[in-house]
Design an enzyme around this catalytic site. Structure first.
Site, PDB file in Angstrom:
ATOM      1  N   LYS A 195      15.623 -22.158  58.997  1.00  0.00           N
ATOM      2  CA  LYS A 195      16.523 -22.121  57.855  1.00  0.00           C
ATOM      3  C   LYS A 195      16.074 -20.969  56.972  1.00  0.00           C
ATOM      4  O   LYS A 195      14.950 -20.965  56.468  1.00  0.00           O
ATOM      5  CB  LYS A 195      16.470 -23.441  57.087  1.00  0.00           C
ATOM      6  CG  LYS A 195      17.383 -23.439  55.872  1.00  0.00           C
ATOM      7  CD  LYS A 195      17.436 -24.794  55.206  1.00  0.00           C
ATOM      8  CE  LYS A 195      18.339 -24.754  53.986  1.00  0.00           C
ATOM      9  NZ  LYS A 195      18.391 -26.034  53.299  1.00  0.00           N
ATOM     10  N   ARG A 205      25.560 -24.467  46.626  1.00  0.00           N
ATOM     11  CA  ARG A 205      24.803 -24.902  45.448  1.00  0.00           C
ATOM     12  C   ARG A 205      25.735 -25.099  44.261  1.00  0.00           C
ATOM     13  O   ARG A 205      25.514 -25.977  43.420  1.00  0.00           O
ATOM     14  CB  ARG A 205      23.702 -23.890  45.143  1.00  0.00           C
ATOM     15  CG  ARG A 205      22.658 -23.883  46.242  1.00  0.00           C
ATOM     16  CD  ARG A 205      21.571 -22.862  46.001  1.00  0.00           C
ATOM     17  NE  ARG A 205      20.737 -22.704  47.192  1.00  0.00           N
ATOM     18  CZ  ARG A 205      19.846 -21.733  47.357  1.00  0.00           C
ATOM     19  NH1 ARG A 205      19.661 -20.841  46.405  1.00  0.00           N
ATOM     20  NH2 ARG A 205      19.139 -21.662  48.459  1.00  0.00           N
ATOM     21  N   LYS A 217      13.908 -19.972  46.800  1.00  0.00           N
ATOM     22  CA  LYS A 217      13.378 -20.879  47.829  1.00  0.00           C
ATOM     23  C   LYS A 217      12.557 -20.130  48.877  1.00  0.00           C
ATOM     24  O   LYS A 217      12.335 -20.640  49.976  1.00  0.00           O
ATOM     25  CB  LYS A 217      14.539 -21.651  48.460  1.00  0.00           C
ATOM     26  CG  LYS A 217      15.303 -22.536  47.456  1.00  0.00           C
ATOM     27  CD  LYS A 217      16.258 -23.512  48.151  1.00  0.00           C
ATOM     28  CE  LYS A 217      16.892 -24.483  47.145  1.00  0.00           C
ATOM     29  NZ  LYS A 217      17.721 -25.519  47.813  1.00  0.00           N
ATOM     30  N   GLU A 233       8.580 -21.648  64.634  1.00  0.00           N
ATOM     31  CA  GLU A 233       9.061 -22.890  64.022  1.00  0.00           C
ATOM     32  C   GLU A 233       9.689 -23.805  65.086  1.00  0.00           C
ATOM     33  O   GLU A 233       9.531 -25.022  65.043  1.00  0.00           O
ATOM     34  CB  GLU A 233      10.096 -22.584  62.933  1.00  0.00           C
ATOM     35  CG  GLU A 233       9.510 -22.012  61.636  1.00  0.00           C
ATOM     36  CD  GLU A 233       8.885 -23.080  60.750  1.00  0.00           C
ATOM     37  OE1 GLU A 233       8.793 -24.250  61.174  1.00  0.00           O
ATOM     38  OE2 GLU A 233       8.475 -22.754  59.619  1.00  0.00           O
ATOM     39  N   LYS A 248      20.172 -21.670  60.759  1.00  0.00           N
ATOM     40  CA  LYS A 248      21.073 -21.642  59.607  1.00  0.00           C
ATOM     41  C   LYS A 248      20.731 -20.466  58.720  1.00  0.00           C
ATOM     42  O   LYS A 248      19.552 -20.299  58.406  1.00  0.00           O
ATOM     43  CB  LYS A 248      20.876 -22.955  58.850  1.00  0.00           C
ATOM     44  CG  LYS A 248      21.661 -23.096  57.587  1.00  0.00           C
ATOM     45  CD  LYS A 248      21.267 -24.368  56.900  1.00  0.00           C
ATOM     46  CE  LYS A 248      22.002 -24.444  55.578  1.00  0.00           C
ATOM     47  NZ  LYS A 248      21.671 -25.600  54.834  1.00  0.00           N
ATOM     48  N   SER A 274      28.308 -22.260  53.727  1.00  0.00           N
ATOM     49  CA  SER A 274      29.384 -22.129  52.744  1.00  0.00           C
ATOM     50  C   SER A 274      29.828 -20.677  52.546  1.00  0.00           C
ATOM     51  O   SER A 274      31.029 -20.406  52.449  1.00  0.00           O
ATOM     52  CB  SER A 274      28.939 -22.751  51.418  1.00  0.00           C
ATOM     53  OG  SER A 274      27.722 -22.182  50.971  1.00  0.00           O
ATOM     54  N   TYR A 313      32.584 -26.238  57.890  1.00  0.00           N
ATOM     55  CA  TYR A 313      33.566 -26.858  56.999  1.00  0.00           C
ATOM     56  C   TYR A 313      34.963 -26.785  57.601  1.00  0.00           C
ATOM     57  O   TYR A 313      35.876 -27.462  57.146  1.00  0.00           O
ATOM     58  CB  TYR A 313      33.514 -26.184  55.614  1.00  0.00           C
ATOM     59  CG  TYR A 313      32.123 -26.283  55.012  1.00  0.00           C
ATOM     60  CD1 TYR A 313      31.686 -27.474  54.455  1.00  0.00           C
ATOM     61  CD2 TYR A 313      31.229 -25.214  55.073  1.00  0.00           C
ATOM     62  CE1 TYR A 313      30.406 -27.604  53.952  1.00  0.00           C
ATOM     63  CE2 TYR A 313      29.939 -25.328  54.572  1.00  0.00           C
ATOM     64  CZ  TYR A 313      29.529 -26.524  54.018  1.00  0.00           C
ATOM     65  OH  TYR A 313      28.261 -26.651  53.538  1.00  0.00           O
TER      66      TYR A 313
END
Ligand code: PBG
Length: 322
Positions: A195, A205, A217, A233, A248, A274, A313
């Protein structure tokens, strides 16, 4: 020209193209991310045109509609009021909270629907981070303890899959252990493995009012410049007991999807986030792009790169188009 080899022969008609097509997208691969809140009404989201934040009643109706179209999996993202947020994010583990009530309602109405939950603290944390903040730092090990409680609470409410999206180290093994200790060995873990600290999450957000109050982040989400680290990872999450891995965002990270695919035998998911949705939607709304063609092409590309599953979405819309 006397050419004996002519690749165009395999493109000469729709029938032949159909025979030789290498990648097919189908409804069973789609995961529908939905936003929920604790009001009675449903709110169309200004930051994500075409997407609605649902109340529980609206969620059930939307899940029924999507399921009829052939969508078998949904992932829930809650918006909780500011008053329920705290620096210790207790609400994340509240057994009477919005998410467990939504899980129960969905499993009651549509028992065969696969309900996935997001395991991370950001919707509940007054600091807006995925982990607890102490002295300005996001602390790993204390966060993982809460994530285990959160995942357990989701499992008790009936979640089929928990999806840790926090990027803390060691959380997959810890959550697996916590679930197994309580007899939830059948609950799966879909790990957000690679991610990235992506600007494409901006509209999300906005939808959840979950942006970090200070800083960014980047001490836990990955640097967009890195790909070997994604493989590292992936190897860790696989060894820790993840059932599925996720990359992602999706579209700008097709090389990462392909690298993770090549380095694990686990199923790989990719999240068309998004900002990717919004780019397609905005261009379509202004008449600049053909929405159906571009959306189907974008999802085909994500699957071609190596994703077995796609979170988008557009899921119900794609199911309708297919
Ligand atoms: C947070 C979370 C985020 C998304 C899914 N889970 C945002 C973030 O990490 O800041 C982004 C999804 C999207 O942009 O569509 N745990």
């Amino acid at each position: 020209m006397g050419l004996p080899i002519r690749p165009r022969r395999n493109r000469k008609s729709a029938a032949v193209r159909g025979l030789v097509r290498e990648t097919r997208v189908n409804r069973e691969q789609l995961i529908y991310p939905v936003f929920i809140h604790d009001d009675d009404g449903d709110t169309p989201l200004a930051s994500l045109p075409g997407v609605t934040r649902w109340g529980l009643k609206g969620l059930l109706a939307e899940a029924g509609r999507a399921h009829k179209l052939g969508i078998n999996a949904m992932v829930l993202f809650p918006k909780v009021p500011d008053g329920s947020k705290s620096a210790t994010a207790e609400e994340a583990c509240n057994p009477d909270g919005l998410v467990p009530r939504a899980i129960k309602a969905l499993k009651d109405k549509l028992p065969e629907l696969c309900v996935i939950t997001d395991v991370a603290l950001d919707p509940y944390n007054s600091d807006g981070h995925d982990g607890l903040v102490r002295d300005g730092k996001v602390v790993n090990d204390e966060t993982v303890e809460i994530l285990c409680q959160q995942a357990l609470m989701h499992a008790r409410a009936g979640a089929d899959i928990v999806a840790p999206s926090d990027m803390m180290d060691g959380r997959v093994a810890a959550i697996r252990g916590a679930l197994d200790d309580e007899g939830f060995s059948e609950v799966s873990i879909l790990a957000y493995t690679a991610k990235y600290a992506s600007a494409f999450y901006g509209p999300f957000r906005g939808a959840l009012d979950s942006a970090p109050k200070s800083g960014d982040k980047k001490t836990y989400q990955m640097d967009p410049a890195n790909i070997r680290e994604a493989v590292r990872e992936a190897q860790l999450d696989e060894a820790e007991g993840a059932d599925m891995l996720m990359v992602k965002p999706a579209g700008p990270y097709l090389d990462v999807i392909s690298a993770v695919r090549a380095n694990t035998t686990l199923p790989v998911a990719a999240y068309q986030v998004s900002g990717e949705y919004l780019m397609l939607k905005a261009a379509a709304q202004s008449g600049w792009l053909d929405e159906k063609a571009c959306v189907l092409e974008s999802v085909t590309s994500i699957v071609r790169a190596g994703a077995d599953m796609v979170l988008t979405y557009y899921a119900p819309q794609i199911a309708e188009w297919l």
